[in-house]
Write a protein that holds these residues in place. Structure first.
Motif, PDB file in Angstrom:
ATOM      1  N   ILE A   4      -1.653   1.869  -0.847  1.00 26.65           N
ATOM      2  CA  ILE A   4      -0.543   1.032  -0.403  1.00 26.65           C
ATOM      3  C   ILE A   4       0.599   1.923   0.066  1.00 26.65           C
ATOM      4  CG2 ILE A   4       1.193  -0.677  -1.111  1.00 26.65           C
ATOM      5  CD1 ILE A   4      -1.569  -1.851  -1.245  1.00 26.65           C
ATOM      6  N   SER A   5       1.190   1.579   1.193  1.00 20.65           N
ATOM      7  CA  SER A   5       2.427   2.231   1.633  1.00 20.65           C
ATOM      8  C   SER A   5       3.373   1.126   2.096  1.00 20.65           C
ATOM      9  CB  SER A   5       2.162   3.250   2.743  1.00 20.65           C
ATOM     10  OG  SER A   5       1.588   2.629   3.872  1.00 20.65           O
ATOM     11  N   ALA A   6       4.662   1.457   2.157  1.00 20.88           N
ATOM     12  CA  ALA A   6       5.665   0.470   2.543  1.00 20.88           C
ATOM     13  C   ALA A   6       6.715   1.137   3.419  1.00 20.88           C
ATOM     14  CB  ALA A   6       6.314  -0.140   1.303  1.00 20.88           C
ATOM     15  N   HIS A   7       7.420   0.317   4.180  1.00 24.04           N
ATOM     16  CA  HIS A   7       8.457   0.809   5.086  1.00 24.04           C
ATOM     17  C   HIS A   7       9.511  -0.278   5.184  1.00 24.04           C
ATOM     18  CE1 HIS A   7       9.413   2.573   9.337  1.00 24.04           C
ATOM     19  NE2 HIS A   7      10.263   2.995   8.424  1.00 24.04           N
ATOM     20  N   ALA A   8      10.781   0.100   5.092  1.00 21.21           N
ATOM     21  CA  ALA A   8      11.857  -0.887   5.200  1.00 21.21           C
ATOM     22  C   ALA A   8      12.884  -0.408   6.210  1.00 21.21           C
ATOM     23  CB  ALA A   8      12.515  -1.098   3.833  1.00 21.21           C
ATOM     24  N   LEU A   9      13.227  -1.287   7.130  1.00 22.24           N
ATOM     25  CA  LEU A   9      14.238  -1.005   8.141  1.00 22.24           C
ATOM     26  C   LEU A   9      15.372  -2.009   8.013  1.00 22.24           C
ATOM     27  CD1 LEU A   9      11.897  -0.397  11.185  1.00 22.24           C
ATOM     28  CD2 LEU A   9      13.100   1.327   9.848  1.00 22.24           C
ATOM     29  N   ASP A  10      16.589  -1.508   8.020  1.00 18.19           N
ATOM     30  CA  ASP A  10      17.776  -2.354   7.968  1.00 18.19           C
ATOM     31  C   ASP A  10      18.112  -2.726   9.410  1.00 18.19           C
ATOM     32  OD1 ASP A  10      20.392  -3.367   7.899  1.00 18.19           O
ATOM     33  OD2 ASP A  10      20.900  -2.155   6.140  1.00 18.19           O
ATOM     34  N   SER A  11      17.775  -3.951   9.806  1.00 22.63           N
ATOM     35  CA  SER A  11      17.955  -4.355  11.204  1.00 22.63           C
ATOM     36  C   SER A  11      19.420  -4.579  11.561  1.00 22.63           C
ATOM     37  CB  SER A  11      17.129  -5.601  11.517  1.00 22.63           C
ATOM     38  OG  SER A  11      17.531  -6.683  10.719  1.00 22.63           O
ATOM     39  N   HIS A  89      -6.747   0.925   3.454  1.00 26.43           N
ATOM     40  CA  HIS A  89      -5.303   1.147   3.342  1.00 26.43           C
ATOM     41  C   HIS A  89      -4.553  -0.129   3.725  1.00 26.43           C
ATOM     42  CE1 HIS A  89      -1.469   3.267   3.522  1.00 26.43           C
ATOM     43  NE2 HIS A  89      -1.247   2.681   4.678  1.00 26.43           N
ATOM     44  N   TYR A  90      -3.435  -0.367   3.040  1.00 27.20           N
ATOM     45  CA  TYR A  90      -2.540  -1.468   3.370  1.00 27.20           C
ATOM     46  C   TYR A  90      -1.128  -0.918   3.537  1.00 27.20           C
ATOM     47  CZ  TYR A  90      -6.030  -5.017   2.315  1.00 27.20           C
ATOM     48  OH  TYR A  90      -7.151  -5.816   2.333  1.00 27.20           O
ATOM     49  N   HIS A  91      -0.518  -1.215   4.671  1.00 28.41           N
ATOM     50  CA  HIS A  91       0.861  -0.820   4.935  1.00 28.41           C
ATOM     51  C   HIS A  91       1.686  -2.098   5.037  1.00 28.41           C
ATOM     52  CE1 HIS A  91       4.226   1.553   6.244  1.00 28.41           C
ATOM     53  NE2 HIS A  91       4.370   0.803   7.323  1.00 28.41           N
TER      54      HIS A  91
END
Length: 107
Positions: A4-11, A89-91
């Motif tokens: 598992i991986s994650a990504h966060a963007l502050d729009s 894999h899950y992103h």
């Protein structure tokens, strides 16, 4: 590579959401917790493999926005997802703002 991986963007700011706490759950049990890096990513997150089934990832967005002195609506963003047998894999990406968010199955 982590399963598992994650990504966060502050729009709102157009930048990565740095130092955002992210937790992974199997049922009610936490199996991993991490904070996003300077690029808003959690690359090594959780075990190398997960059994097929339903899981939950929680982004602590309320704490993130409070640390910036920003009013916000969602104290957390919870994403439930299903792991299928045979997947490698899950992103899980998150696009967030103080009053809205969106997500999708990443690659």
């Amino acid at each position: 590579m982590s399963f598992i991986s994650a990504h966060a963007l502050d729009s709102t700011l157009g930048t990565p959401a740095r130092d955002l706490e992210v937790s992974l759950f199997d049922g009610g049990e936490i199996i991993a917790s991490a904070r996003t890096d300077d690029n808003g990513r959690v690359s090594e997150f959780g075990p190398e493999h997960l059994e097929a089934g339903d899981y939950r990832i929680v982004f602590s967005t309320g704490d993130y926005f409070a640390a910036q002195g920003q009013d916000h609506f969602h104290p957390a963003v919870t994403i439930d997802f299903t792991v299928k047998a045979g997947e490698a894999h899950y992103h899980i990406p998150l696009l967030l703002s103080p009053f809205a968010y969106s997500t999708y199955r990443g690659s």
